[in-house]
Design a protein around this motif. Structure first.
Motif, PDB file in Angstrom:
ATOM      1  N   THR A  62     -16.841 -34.693  75.561  1.00 49.60           N
ATOM      2  CA  THR A  62     -17.762 -33.808  74.849  1.00 49.60           C
ATOM      3  C   THR A  62     -19.026 -34.573  74.473  1.00 49.60           C
ATOM      4  O   THR A  62     -18.957 -35.731  74.023  1.00 49.60           O
ATOM      5  CB  THR A  62     -17.107 -33.228  73.591  1.00 49.60           C
ATOM      6  N   PHE A  63     -20.162 -33.919  74.661  1.00 50.91           N
ATOM      7  CA  PHE A  63     -21.459 -34.502  74.334  1.00 50.91           C
ATOM      8  C   PHE A  63     -22.186 -33.604  73.334  1.00 50.91           C
ATOM      9  O   PHE A  63     -22.096 -32.380  73.407  1.00 50.91           O
ATOM     10  CB  PHE A  63     -22.306 -34.645  75.605  1.00 50.91           C
ATOM     11  N   ASP A  64     -22.881 -34.235  72.406  1.00 47.65           N
ATOM     12  CA  ASP A  64     -23.747 -33.508  71.478  1.00 47.65           C
ATOM     13  C   ASP A  64     -25.108 -33.340  72.139  1.00 47.65           C
ATOM     14  O   ASP A  64     -25.692 -34.331  72.613  1.00 47.65           O
ATOM     15  CB  ASP A  64     -23.890 -34.276  70.166  1.00 47.65           C
ATOM     16  N   VAL A  65     -25.603 -32.110  72.167  1.00 49.25           N
ATOM     17  CA  VAL A  65     -26.852 -31.806  72.873  1.00 49.25           C
ATOM     18  C   VAL A  65     -27.869 -31.253  71.877  1.00 49.25           C
ATOM     19  O   VAL A  65     -27.542 -30.386  71.063  1.00 49.25           O
ATOM     20  CB  VAL A  65     -26.614 -30.779  74.003  1.00 49.25           C
ATOM     21  N   ARG A  66     -29.079 -31.756  71.957  1.00 49.90           N
ATOM     22  CA  ARG A  66     -30.176 -31.262  71.119  1.00 49.90           C
ATOM     23  C   ARG A  66     -31.309 -30.774  72.004  1.00 49.90           C
ATOM     24  O   ARG A  66     -31.727 -31.462  72.932  1.00 49.90           O
ATOM     25  CB  ARG A  66     -30.693 -32.363  70.194  1.00 49.90           C
ATOM     26  N   LEU A  67     -31.793 -29.570  71.693  1.00 51.03           N
ATOM     27  CA  LEU A  67     -32.995 -29.058  72.332  1.00 51.03           C
ATOM     28  C   LEU A  67     -34.187 -29.781  71.728  1.00 51.03           C
ATOM     29  O   LEU A  67     -34.407 -29.739  70.520  1.00 51.03           O
ATOM     30  CB  LEU A  67     -33.138 -27.556  72.093  1.00 51.03           C
ATOM     31  N   ASN A  68     -34.947 -30.479  72.560  1.00 47.56           N
ATOM     32  CA  ASN A  68     -36.150 -31.154  72.082  1.00 47.56           C
ATOM     33  C   ASN A  68     -37.335 -30.189  72.045  1.00 47.56           C
ATOM     34  O   ASN A  68     -38.070 -30.141  71.069  1.00 47.56           O
ATOM     35  CB  ASN A  68     -36.485 -32.353  72.971  1.00 47.56           C
ATOM     36  N   LYS A  69     -37.476 -29.430  73.135  1.00 45.80           N
ATOM     37  CA  LYS A  69     -38.594 -28.489  73.223  1.00 45.80           C
ATOM     38  C   LYS A  69     -38.366 -27.559  74.401  1.00 45.80           C
ATOM     39  O   LYS A  69     -37.842 -27.972  75.440  1.00 45.80           O
ATOM     40  CB  LYS A  69     -39.909 -29.253  73.395  1.00 45.80           C
ATOM     41  N   TYR A  70     -38.786 -26.312  74.226  1.00 48.34           N
ATOM     42  CA  TYR A  70     -38.773 -25.347  75.327  1.00 48.34           C
ATOM     43  C   TYR A  70     -40.091 -24.583  75.273  1.00 48.34           C
ATOM     44  O   TYR A  70     -40.448 -24.029  74.228  1.00 48.34           O
ATOM     45  CB  TYR A  70     -37.607 -24.366  75.199  1.00 48.34           C
ATOM     46  N   GLY A  71     -40.823 -24.593  76.385  1.00 40.22           N
ATOM     47  CA  GLY A  71     -42.092 -23.881  76.398  1.00 40.22           C
ATOM     48  C   GLY A  71     -42.872 -24.171  77.654  1.00 40.22           C
ATOM     49  O   GLY A  71     -42.416 -24.886  78.552  1.00 40.22           O
ATOM     50  N   PRO A  72     -44.082 -23.614  77.740  1.00 40.60           N
ATOM     51  CA  PRO A  72     -44.909 -23.826  78.927  1.00 40.60           C
ATOM     52  C   PRO A  72     -45.420 -25.260  78.989  1.00 40.60           C
ATOM     53  O   PRO A  72     -45.735 -25.875  77.969  1.00 40.60           O
ATOM     54  CB  PRO A  72     -46.060 -22.831  78.739  1.00 40.60           C
ATOM     55  N   SER A  73     -45.492 -25.781  80.199  1.00 37.30           N
ATOM     56  CA  SER A  73     -46.034 -27.118  80.404  1.00 37.30           C
ATOM     57  C   SER A  73     -47.526 -27.119  80.082  1.00 37.30           C
ATOM     58  O   SER A  73     -48.262 -26.242  80.552  1.00 37.30           O
ATOM     59  CB  SER A  73     -45.832 -27.557  81.860  1.00 37.30           C
ATOM     60  N   PRO A  74     -48.004 -28.091  79.318  1.00 29.08           N
ATOM     61  CA  PRO A  74     -49.443 -28.176  79.077  1.00 29.08           C
ATOM     62  C   PRO A  74     -50.198 -28.771  80.258  1.00 29.08           C
ATOM     63  O   PRO A  74     -51.422 -28.809  80.257  1.00 29.08           O
ATOM     64  CB  PRO A  74     -49.534 -29.091  77.846  1.00 29.08           C
ATOM     65  N   ILE A  75     -49.461 -29.217  81.268  1.00 34.20           N
ATOM     66  CA  ILE A  75     -50.085 -29.863  82.432  1.00 34.20           C
ATOM     67  C   ILE A  75     -50.052 -28.973  83.661  1.00 34.20           C
ATOM     68  O   ILE A  75     -51.015 -28.916  84.425  1.00 34.20           O
ATOM     69  CB  ILE A  75     -49.381 -31.216  82.739  1.00 34.20           C
ATOM     70  N   VAL A  76     -48.935 -28.257  83.880  1.00 39.50           N
ATOM     71  CA  VAL A  76     -48.772 -27.411  85.060  1.00 39.50           C
ATOM     72  C   VAL A  76     -48.784 -25.949  84.617  1.00 39.50           C
ATOM     73  O   VAL A  76     -47.797 -25.468  84.053  1.00 39.50           O
ATOM     74  CB  VAL A  76     -47.458 -27.735  85.807  1.00 39.50           C
ATOM     75  N   PRO A  77     -49.869 -25.217  84.869  1.00 40.85           N
ATOM     76  CA  PRO A  77     -49.941 -23.817  84.427  1.00 40.85           C
ATOM     77  C   PRO A  77     -48.815 -22.965  85.005  1.00 40.85           C
ATOM     78  O   PRO A  77     -48.459 -23.091  86.180  1.00 40.85           O
ATOM     79  CB  PRO A  77     -51.307 -23.353  84.965  1.00 40.85           C
ATOM     80  N   GLY A  78     -48.228 -22.126  84.140  1.00 45.30           N
ATOM     81  CA  GLY A  78     -47.189 -21.201  84.583  1.00 45.30           C
ATOM     82  C   GLY A  78     -45.806 -21.799  84.691  1.00 45.30           C
ATOM     83  O   GLY A  78     -44.858 -21.098  85.043  1.00 45.30           O
ATOM     84  N   LYS A  79     -45.659 -23.076  84.390  1.00 49.03           N
ATOM     85  CA  LYS A  79     -44.355 -23.728  84.500  1.00 49.03           C
ATOM     86  C   LYS A  79     -43.712 -23.838  83.122  1.00 49.03           C
ATOM     87  O   LYS A  79     -44.304 -24.372  82.185  1.00 49.03           O
ATOM     88  CB  LYS A  79     -44.499 -25.118  85.108  1.00 49.03           C
ATOM     89  N   MET A  80     -42.486 -23.327  82.992  1.00 46.52           N
ATOM     90  CA  MET A  80     -41.714 -23.477  81.763  1.00 46.52           C
ATOM     91  C   MET A  80     -40.853 -24.731  81.869  1.00 46.52           C
ATOM     92  O   MET A  80     -40.323 -25.051  82.947  1.00 46.52           O
ATOM     93  CB  MET A  80     -40.825 -22.258  81.534  1.00 46.52           C
ATOM     94  N   VAL A  81     -40.702 -25.435  80.757  1.00 44.65           N
ATOM     95  CA  VAL A  81     -39.938 -26.681  80.732  1.00 44.65           C
ATOM     96  C   VAL A  81     -38.978 -26.653  79.549  1.00 44.65           C
ATOM     97  O   VAL A  81     -39.354 -26.242  78.449  1.00 44.65           O
ATOM     98  CB  VAL A  81     -40.866 -27.909  80.610  1.00 44.65           C
ATOM     99  N   ALA A  82     -37.751 -27.073  79.792  1.00 36.22           N
ATOM    100  CA  ALA A  82     -36.772 -27.273  78.726  1.00 36.22           C
ATOM    101  C   ALA A  82     -36.415 -28.749  78.703  1.00 36.22           C
ATOM    102  O   ALA A  82     -36.118 -29.341  79.745  1.00 36.22           O
ATOM    103  CB  ALA A  82     -35.526 -26.434  78.973  1.00 36.22           C
ATOM    104  N   GLY A  83     -36.476 -29.348  77.510  1.00 35.17           N
ATOM    105  CA  GLY A  83     -36.141 -30.760  77.369  1.00 35.17           C
ATOM    106  C   GLY A  83     -34.998 -30.942  76.404  1.00 35.17           C
ATOM    107  O   GLY A  83     -34.982 -30.338  75.322  1.00 35.17           O
ATOM    108  N   PHE A  84     -34.016 -31.757  76.775  1.00 37.81           N
ATOM    109  CA  PHE A  84     -32.813 -31.963  75.973  1.00 37.81           C
ATOM    110  C   PHE A  84     -32.477 -33.446  75.861  1.00 37.81           C
ATOM    111  O   PHE A  84     -32.820 -34.240  76.744  1.00 37.81           O
ATOM    112  CB  PHE A  84     -31.608 -31.273  76.625  1.00 37.81           C
ATOM    113  N   THR A  85     -31.774 -33.790  74.797  1.00 38.58           N
ATOM    114  CA  THR A  85     -31.143 -35.095  74.649  1.00 38.58           C
ATOM    115  C   THR A  85     -29.656 -34.860  74.422  1.00 38.58           C
ATOM    116  O   THR A  85     -29.278 -34.075  73.550  1.00 38.58           O
ATOM    117  CB  THR A  85     -31.721 -35.874  73.453  1.00 38.58           C
ATOM    118  N   ALA A  86     -28.818 -35.514  75.220  1.00 35.48           N
ATOM    119  CA  ALA A  86     -27.364 -35.424  75.074  1.00 35.48           C
ATOM    120  C   ALA A  86     -26.820 -36.813  74.762  1.00 35.48           C
ATOM    121  O   ALA A  86     -27.231 -37.797  75.382  1.00 35.48           O
ATOM    122  CB  ALA A  86     -26.722 -34.883  76.346  1.00 35.48           C
ATOM    123  N   THR A  87     -25.921 -36.889  73.785  1.00 32.46           N
ATOM    124  CA  THR A  87     -25.327 -38.169  73.422  1.00 32.46           C
ATOM    125  C   THR A  87     -23.812 -38.044  73.327  1.00 32.46           C
ATOM    126  O   THR A  87     -23.280 -36.984  73.006  1.00 32.46           O
ATOM    127  CB  THR A  87     -25.876 -38.677  72.067  1.00 32.46           C
TER     128      THR A  87
END
Length: 193
Positions: free
Chosen positions: A134-159
């Protein structure tokens, strides 16, 4: 941005919302790392990572509990910044990459613990041995990329941590850390974006 994971899950549990189907996401390998730490005789801690990995991910940002992940790591890509040690880790004393070239994690369940956190349980297969972890997962950020227009990005850290001796890696344990802390940093985006 905060996900409303828990309210969505509660509504689904009582039948107040229609089922949400997860969709395929693609791992951004340039912003993903699988990092581990090993205590060395109590004198220092050695850090390493795997250079090559891939994943099959089904994900819905409004229903984290629908997430399904199969993560595959190229065991021979281990890198601790010391070639002789890396060769030893690839040997039968540790990863035995000649006979077991991949390390896999296949998710079984996601338990929401807050609007941004969850516990991800699945089966790790290492050296041909499979155990539930089992890993603990945290959502760091979810939203549009500020670099690539129209691209959604989800970022996570799992420990989490693995007891390497459960997978047949008994060499020098416990003097050389038997329990290995694991940290996974990853970014992913919907397939086709």
């Amino acid at each position: 941005m905060r996900f409303a994971f828990i309210p969505v899950a509660a509504a689904m549990a009582v039948g107040a919302a229609a089922p949400v189907l997860a969709e395929p996401y693609v791992l951004d390998k340039s912003h993903t790392q699988v990092i581990f730490s090993v205590d060395h005789l109590g004198f220092s801690v050695v850090h390493g990572w795997f250079r090559n990995m891939d994943a099959e991910i089904d994900f819905d940002p409004e229903a984290l509990e629908q997430t399904r992940v199969t993560f595959t790591i190229d065991a021979a890509s281990v890198d601790t910044n010391w070639p002789a040690r890396d060769e030893h880790i690839r040997s039968a004393d540790f990863l035995d990459v000649e006979n077991h070239p991949t390390i896999t994690f296949v998710s079984k369940s996601v338990e929401l613990t807050s609007a941004e956190t969850a516990r991800l349980t699945g089966e790790v297969t290492l050296r041909g041995v499979t155990h539930e972890e089992t890993f603990d997962v945290r959502l760091n950020k979810y939203g549009p990329s500020p670099i690539v227009p129209g691209k959604m990005v989800a970022g996570f850290t799992a420990t989490g941590e693995l007891d390497r001796t459960r997978y047949g890696m008994n060499y020098a344990a416990p003097a050389v850390g038997g329990t290995i802390p694991i940290r996974i940093e990853l970014e992913m985006s919907p397939a086709g974006q």
